[in-house]
Scaffold this active site. Sequence first.
Site, PDB file in Angstrom:
ATOM      1  N   ASP A 531       0.844  -1.188   0.000  1.00 55.40           N
ATOM      2  CA  ASP A 531       0.000   0.000   0.000  1.00 55.40           C
ATOM      3  C   ASP A 531       0.881   1.241   0.000  1.00 55.40           C
ATOM      4  OD1 ASP A 531       0.567   0.748   2.865  1.00 55.40           O
ATOM      5  OD2 ASP A 531      -0.380  -1.196   3.221  1.00 55.40           O
ATOM      6  N   GLU A 611      21.553 -22.096 -18.361  1.00 50.43           N
ATOM      7  CA  GLU A 611      20.771 -21.196 -17.501  1.00 50.43           C
ATOM      8  C   GLU A 611      21.673 -20.137 -16.858  1.00 50.43           C
ATOM      9  OE1 GLU A 611      17.055 -24.101 -16.146  1.00 50.43           O
ATOM     10  OE2 GLU A 611      18.978 -24.248 -15.091  1.00 50.43           O
TER      11      GLU A 611
END
Length: 736
Positions: A531, A611
Amino acid sequence: MIRYDEKSRVFTLETAHAAYQMSVDRYGYLKHQHFGDKLGGGCCEGLLDAGFMSFSPAPDVAGRDYTYSLDLTAQEYSVSGAGDYRSPCLAVNFADGGRNPDLAYASYRILDEKPALEGLPALHGECETLEITLRDRWTNLEVVLLYSVFAEYDAIARSAKIVNRTGAPITLDAALSVCLDMQENDFDLIHFWGRHAMERLVERTPVAHGKICIDSVRGASSHQHNPFVILCDRTATEDAGRCWGVSFLYSGNFAACCEGDQAGCCRVTMGINPTGFHWLLEDGESFQTPEAALVYSGEGLGALSRRYHKLYRRNLCRGEWARKQRPVLINNWEATYFDFDDDKLVSIAKTASELGVEMLVVDDGWFGNRFDDNRALGDWIVNTEKVRGGMKSLCDRVNALGMKLGLWFEPEMISEDSDLYRAHPDWCLHVPGRGVCRGRNQLVLDMSRKEVRDAVHDMMYEVLSSANFAYVKWDMNRHLTDVWTASLPADRQGELYHRFILGVYELLERLESEFPHILFEGCSGGGGRFDAGMLYYHPQIWCSDDTDAVERLEIQYGTSFGYPVSAVGSHVSACPNHQTGRTTPFHTRGVVAMSGTFGYELDLTKLTDREKEQVKEQVKQYHKLYSLINDGDYYRLLDMTRQQEVSAWEFAAEDGARAVLNVVYAHVRTNYIPPVLHLRGLTPDASYRVTDDSGNEVGTWTGAVLMHAGMRAPRPSDAPAGESDYAAFQFELERL
Ligand code: DGJ
């Protein structure tokens, strides 16, 4: 710019594209007039009045003038008990039991600054502020309304201060921050709901008659609902239509209420949730509500989001990390969970440093007797069985690899199996003589008590000053129950939810000012406290515990409506993914995580050579795109509420010189024709060179062609062999 016309008693607040207007009406009430496109210097006083409606009473000051009722008047700060039956901002219980304040306009001041709100998050920076005082005609109760104008972003920060000048104690049963009254109601409400590991999903619903209440009573803003709503025209799209955002700078219980009334009007209120709230205000005391940031866009939802992004990046986040480039991190949580020691951590850090990663974050499990989630929260003392040699030694080893070190805490919690609990069993939220609710095997500390905060502070201070830490992850893994405190009498227990979050803010403020060089990241079981209140303390927040790249498309899409990408914690994790079991290409995971504060959360030592090469490329690419992603303009190119097959979003530099387009597939279908993507934010007449993920030039087109004609998204089958399932594409655009 703020103007007051003495004659008509009209206040006008002007921003780059909008005007906010209110007036003092014929009976002395502060009436809302307009928040929307500019009025050309004009005034709407008298044009919008609703007139008479039976069963809507006239206030005492209006006598028998039934053409006037607060029930039909657009309010700046709605009050319960005096003839307005719609959602109130303020509900007061006076010493005599009366509950009907009659708030009339008293005075105004214009300030050349943004006042800070003591103990609360607030926007900051250059702006003008209008302060309006309302006074109760019967008791002298005062309400001081603040309107700070952030003109560039079409934003008005609003809050209210309730001042008791009644000569006796009063109690507040509701004290919300903002009321936005619209004189029409052909609107949709957009809000962001969810659950743990699936936060901020977009829901758009027509506003009908009656109330839609979006709220939290969990003691945190929560995964379930976000303290941010958008009211918009039913026809509003990304690029067109009127939209009003109401974003609450608060991390505790909130309520956003959207009400369609009998007169075809619509009211949105936002503030501390009145459920569970009851506040005693002695004579002479005041209560400051948290702030809400209202933003208007007449050019659709995309512009609204971009205004919030800039406002929050520049005028909400603070400290040196607000604008500084954040390090690419490796977090050991999904790599090891609780099963690690210093050697394991250093081996991950070593591989990480070889691949270009810049910081190791040691997550849960480094302290006390914490071998699983049953114990040790509250014992913020290093476990030297796991971190042999202590934190200084670990930090030195990690620093020697050229990496920074970060650490996880969960300061608001306590385990029953902890030294802290054994010493202070009464420090958790509980009602004496009754049982407690457990969540994740833990209880919640009473953060309203200073001695509790001091104890947690001292332990954290000790650890943080023991080594060269660069980062803290501040977690919170359960919601509040048994909300009772020994520090307040029985009739004041309704203050605890708010006092709890004020206590959390105080501890954050204290530690962050003591360690200004440390980057703090918020977290609450992922994005359970994502928030604008928390963004004042942490410039970034872990977005979700769901690290699956495909699920993240929707989570990050929803989050983007109200929050900037620079706030969104996002990591590449292992596959099969630990939450969904899904396997996505490594490239896709990188593209999705790059639209956030980028990092890794897997055991890098177990990656294949290919990777590892991809990690190196991704880190390089993230660095290259950093300013574009974090400071550029963000565009949602496809509406994920209508289709979830493919997601596309773009970052464009403010001056249009560069852009990056991301396309990620969530489903592969046969005979599928990909959508046409209309790019945004480019210079129409300039030519752009477009290159794909492999650096191959795709072609050169004008900005106008790419924006107005558009380009068809690639097909999943255009991805390298074996990667068409959940394929991702990233195109870079460079203005020639
Ligand atoms: C919840 C967080 O969201 C995770 O990232 C991790 O830190 C765990 N808590 C640790 O308990």
